[in-house]
Scaffold this motif. Structure first.
Motif, PDB file in Angstrom:
ATOM      1  N   ARG A   3       0.859  -1.195   0.000  1.00  0.00           N
ATOM      2  CA  ARG A   3       0.000   0.000   0.000  1.00  0.00           C
ATOM      3  C   ARG A   3       0.884   1.230   0.000  1.00  0.00           C
ATOM      4  N   LEU A   4       0.511   2.206  -0.824  1.00  0.00           N
ATOM      5  CA  LEU A   4       1.252   3.465  -0.913  1.00  0.00           C
ATOM      6  C   LEU A   4       0.272   4.599  -0.688  1.00  0.00           C
ATOM      7  N   ASP A   5       0.601   5.515   0.218  1.00  0.00           N
ATOM      8  CA  ASP A   5      -0.324   6.598   0.557  1.00  0.00           C
ATOM      9  C   ASP A   5      -0.001   7.911  -0.141  1.00  0.00           C
ATOM     10  N   PHE A   6       1.255   8.158  -0.433  1.00  0.00           N
ATOM     11  CA  PHE A   6       1.612   9.422  -1.098  1.00  0.00           C
ATOM     12  C   PHE A   6       2.836   9.224  -1.978  1.00  0.00           C
ATOM     13  N   ILE A   7       2.964  10.110  -2.970  1.00  0.00           N
ATOM     14  CA  ILE A   7       4.142  10.158  -3.835  1.00  0.00           C
ATOM     15  C   ILE A   7       4.551  11.613  -4.013  1.00  0.00           C
ATOM     16  N   PHE A   8       5.843  11.869  -3.824  1.00  0.00           N
ATOM     17  CA  PHE A   8       6.438  13.177  -4.118  1.00  0.00           C
ATOM     18  C   PHE A   8       7.379  12.970  -5.299  1.00  0.00           C
ATOM     19  N   LEU A   9       7.224  13.781  -6.361  1.00  0.00           N
ATOM     20  CA  LEU A   9       8.066  13.632  -7.546  1.00  0.00           C
ATOM     21  C   LEU A   9       8.635  14.977  -7.980  1.00  0.00           C
ATOM     22  N   ASP A  10       9.954  15.019  -8.080  1.00  0.00           N
ATOM     23  CA  ASP A  10      10.663  16.158  -8.688  1.00  0.00           C
ATOM     24  C   ASP A  10      11.765  15.542  -9.545  1.00  0.00           C
ATOM     25  N   VAL A  11      11.371  15.001 -10.695  1.00  0.00           N
ATOM     26  CA  VAL A  11      12.267  14.148 -11.481  1.00  0.00           C
ATOM     27  C   VAL A  11      12.490  14.663 -12.902  1.00  0.00           C
ATOM     28  N   GLU A  12      12.384  15.976 -13.058  1.00  0.00           N
ATOM     29  CA  GLU A  12      12.806  16.637 -14.296  1.00  0.00           C
ATOM     30  C   GLU A  12      12.211  15.990 -15.542  1.00  0.00           C
ATOM     31  N   CYS A  13      10.907  16.141 -15.700  1.00  0.00           N
ATOM     32  CA  CYS A  13      10.146  15.718 -16.883  1.00  0.00           C
ATOM     33  C   CYS A  13       9.750  14.241 -16.864  1.00  0.00           C
ATOM     34  N   ALA A  14      10.196  13.463 -15.887  1.00  0.00           N
ATOM     35  CA  ALA A  14       9.890  12.025 -15.867  1.00  0.00           C
ATOM     36  C   ALA A  14       8.735  11.682 -14.927  1.00  0.00           C
ATOM     37  N   GLU A  15       7.971  12.671 -14.501  1.00  0.00           N
ATOM     38  CA  GLU A  15       6.914  12.445 -13.514  1.00  0.00           C
ATOM     39  C   GLU A  15       5.858  11.452 -14.019  1.00  0.00           C
ATOM     40  N   LEU A  16       5.452  11.593 -15.273  1.00  0.00           N
ATOM     41  CA  LEU A  16       4.415  10.701 -15.792  1.00  0.00           C
ATOM     42  C   LEU A  16       4.922   9.263 -15.853  1.00  0.00           C
ATOM     43  N   TRP A  17       6.135   9.042 -16.323  1.00  0.00           N
ATOM     44  CA  TRP A  17       6.694   7.690 -16.347  1.00  0.00           C
ATOM     45  C   TRP A  17       6.728   7.094 -14.943  1.00  0.00           C
ATOM     46  N   ALA A  18       7.112   7.918 -13.959  1.00  0.00           N
ATOM     47  CA  ALA A  18       7.188   7.423 -12.582  1.00  0.00           C
ATOM     48  C   ALA A  18       5.816   6.981 -12.081  1.00  0.00           C
ATOM     49  N   LEU A  19       4.778   7.762 -12.374  1.00  0.00           N
ATOM     50  CA  LEU A  19       3.432   7.389 -11.935  1.00  0.00           C
ATOM     51  C   LEU A  19       2.917   6.171 -12.696  1.00  0.00           C
ATOM     52  N   GLN A  20       3.244   6.068 -13.972  1.00  0.00           N
ATOM     53  CA  GLN A  20       2.839   4.885 -14.722  1.00  0.00           C
ATOM     54  C   GLN A  20       3.467   3.621 -14.130  1.00  0.00           C
TER      55      GLN A  20
END
Length: 480
Positions: free
Chosen positions: A395-412
């Motif tokens: 189970r994951l409750d939150f995600i913080f992303l600051d990955v220089e244009c790769a945010e969508l890939w990370a969420l996918q």
């Protein structure tokens, strides 16, 4: 039953009560015991409990004011009525402010400004927007530059000195700033002194969260925020006997203090379970990750950094900071939609952030001409779901992303874990600065299709890159 998160009476009040009552005889002791019981219920008498507003109502109000949720007059009236039905004075004030029926007077129904800010209800943004109008966002951006300058020139040196001496913070959160406080109090205008106090309050919050000079060797987030709150309270005390509306500059500082809290991580403890599990990617040297970890001290955080030069700094800072290894787990990897790849990352050879797995273009160079990339390194790419499931996370409750244009890939790459997530904090892009990177307009539609709504977005005009906060709506039930 007293909520332990509520504030206790001030130390000055405790001393006054102790002196007035005394504790020499049994009779006096019985009186003292009675007063202590009343004292413990003191917050109940005040009624300034942030928890009096449900998570759902808080999200709707913040989303309407900070997230630009569509809300016509009928919708505003409904929100206002629901806020006032909580019988919480701060919620009622926010409800009136939504309809323009409250004014930011000096007395403000005798409410402590700090309690209004701690509620995370957007009272000050409503007051400020109504006072200034269309350019309220740009005016607040100007404040940020001033406060960062105050932090760097006046506050950070004193904080570093206090840490080096190892005794500078022991006598109270404002102790390192005594000489500055004496200087402020030499001024003759109380409103000017109050402005300085509120400026320091805002600068401490903004600087600790944003400024790269806030190294892990510095004081904890908790003590810096307590120092910030101390200055805020003192600023209001100076104006106790004043009447009329709050001056524009003071109102601007209060609105900015609220914005830093809400756009930062102030909402997280109210929306997430106490023992939340989250992923933090783009950890850099760990400064912001530490803010999140200390804001959510019982949360388990998997902190990802993909730049090998920066990761070495991250590890070194963790050695100094010494977080609980069961709760803060550093990961040397890049988040990706595919799992188990080895990919290239464009680094700056340790000279700064903004490493990226995407190729940058001319628009990037135009916006950030000083950013020069160095070597390209090989790094392991992982998809979030299989990577975390291998580590026993279901189970994951939150995600913080600051990955220089790769945010969508990370969420996918989060795949089925995305369905459990309550909160997302993302850096997004409004202009094509990376070849193949998604723009916010497309990204937002992707989030909406998966049940997320943006509750915090900066006021327009937007920068090329900006931070947003989104929540799953309706909010998931907290795990039992």
């Amino acid at each position: 039953k007293v909520d332990p998160a509520w504030p206790s009476p001030s130390l000055d009040l405790r001393k006054s009560m102790a002196k007035a009552i005394g504790m020499r005889s049994c009779g006096r002791l019985r009186i003292w015991t009675f007063v202590l019981a009343v004292w413990q219920s003191f917050p109940l008498v005040q009624g300034f409990a942030p928890s009096a507003v449900s998570r759902e109502l808080l999200v709707e109000v913040v989303g309407t004011v900070y997230g630009e949720w569509p809300c016509d007059r009928t919708c505003l009236e409904t929100l206002s009525r629901r806020l006032q039905q909580t019988k919480n004075p701060i919620a009622a004030l926010c409800g009136k402010a939504l309809l323009g029926q409250a004014k930011p007077s000096m007395r403000l129904d005798e409410m402590p400004w700090l309690e209004i800010l701690s509620s995370n209800l957007p009272v000050w943004r409503l007051f400020w927007s109504r006072r200034v109008g269309a350019d309220s966002g740009e005016r607040l951006d100007e404040v940020a530059h001033s406060l960062l300058a105050i932090y760097e020139r006046h506050l950070l040196p004193r904080m570093r000195s206090a840490v080096e001496k190892k005794k500078g913070w022991k006598t109270g959160p404002a102790a390192p700033f005594r000489s500055l406080i004496r200087h402020f109090r030499e001024l003759t205008d109380e409103i000017m002194i109050a402005e300085w106090f509120l400026s320091v309050a805002g600068a401490l919050r903004l600087g600790k969260m944003m400024h790269s000079l806030s190294s892990p060797e510095g004081p904890s987030v908790d003590i810096v925020y307590r120092a910030s709150d101390w200055f805020l309270v003192q600023g209001q005390k100076l104006l106790t006997n004043r009447t009329g509306n709050i001056p524009e500059w003071l109102l601007q500082l209060l609105a900015y203090n609220e914005e830093v809290r809400i756009e930062g991580f102030g909402l997280w403890p109210q929306l997430l379970p106490e023992d939340a599990t989250g992923a933090f990617a783009g950890a850099n040297d760990g400064i912001v990750a530490r803010v999140v970890a200390e804001t959510m001290p019982k949360a388990r955080i998997f902190a990802f950094e993909a730049d090998p030069y920066i990761y070495r700094k991250f590890e070194k800072n963790i050695e100094y900071w010494k977080p609980d290894p069961k709760l803060f787990i550093p990961q040397f990897a890049a988040l990706h939609k595919e799992h188990g790849l080895t990919i290239d990352i464009h680094t700056r050879d340790g000279m700064g952030a903004q490493s990226t797995i995407f190729a940058t273009n001319d628009r990037f160079k135009e916006e950030w001409p000083w950013v020069e990339f160095g070597s390209t390194a090989k790094v392991k790419a992982v998809a979030l779901e299989p990577h975390l499931r291998e580590r026993g996370v279901n189970r994951l409750d939150f995600i913080f992303l600051d990955v220089e244009c790769a945010e969508l890939w990370a969420l996918q790459g989060a795949r089925s874990l995305l369905s459990n997530i309550t909160l997302l904090h993302l850096e997004v892009t409004n202009d094509a600065v990376c070849d193949g990177g998604p723009l916010w307009s497309d990204f937002e539609r992707w989030l909406n299709r998966r049940g997320f709504r943006t509750i915090v977005v900066p006021q327009k005009p937007w920068a090329i890159r900006m931070d947003i906060t989104a929540v799953r709506w309706p909010l998931p039930k907290r795990p039992s």
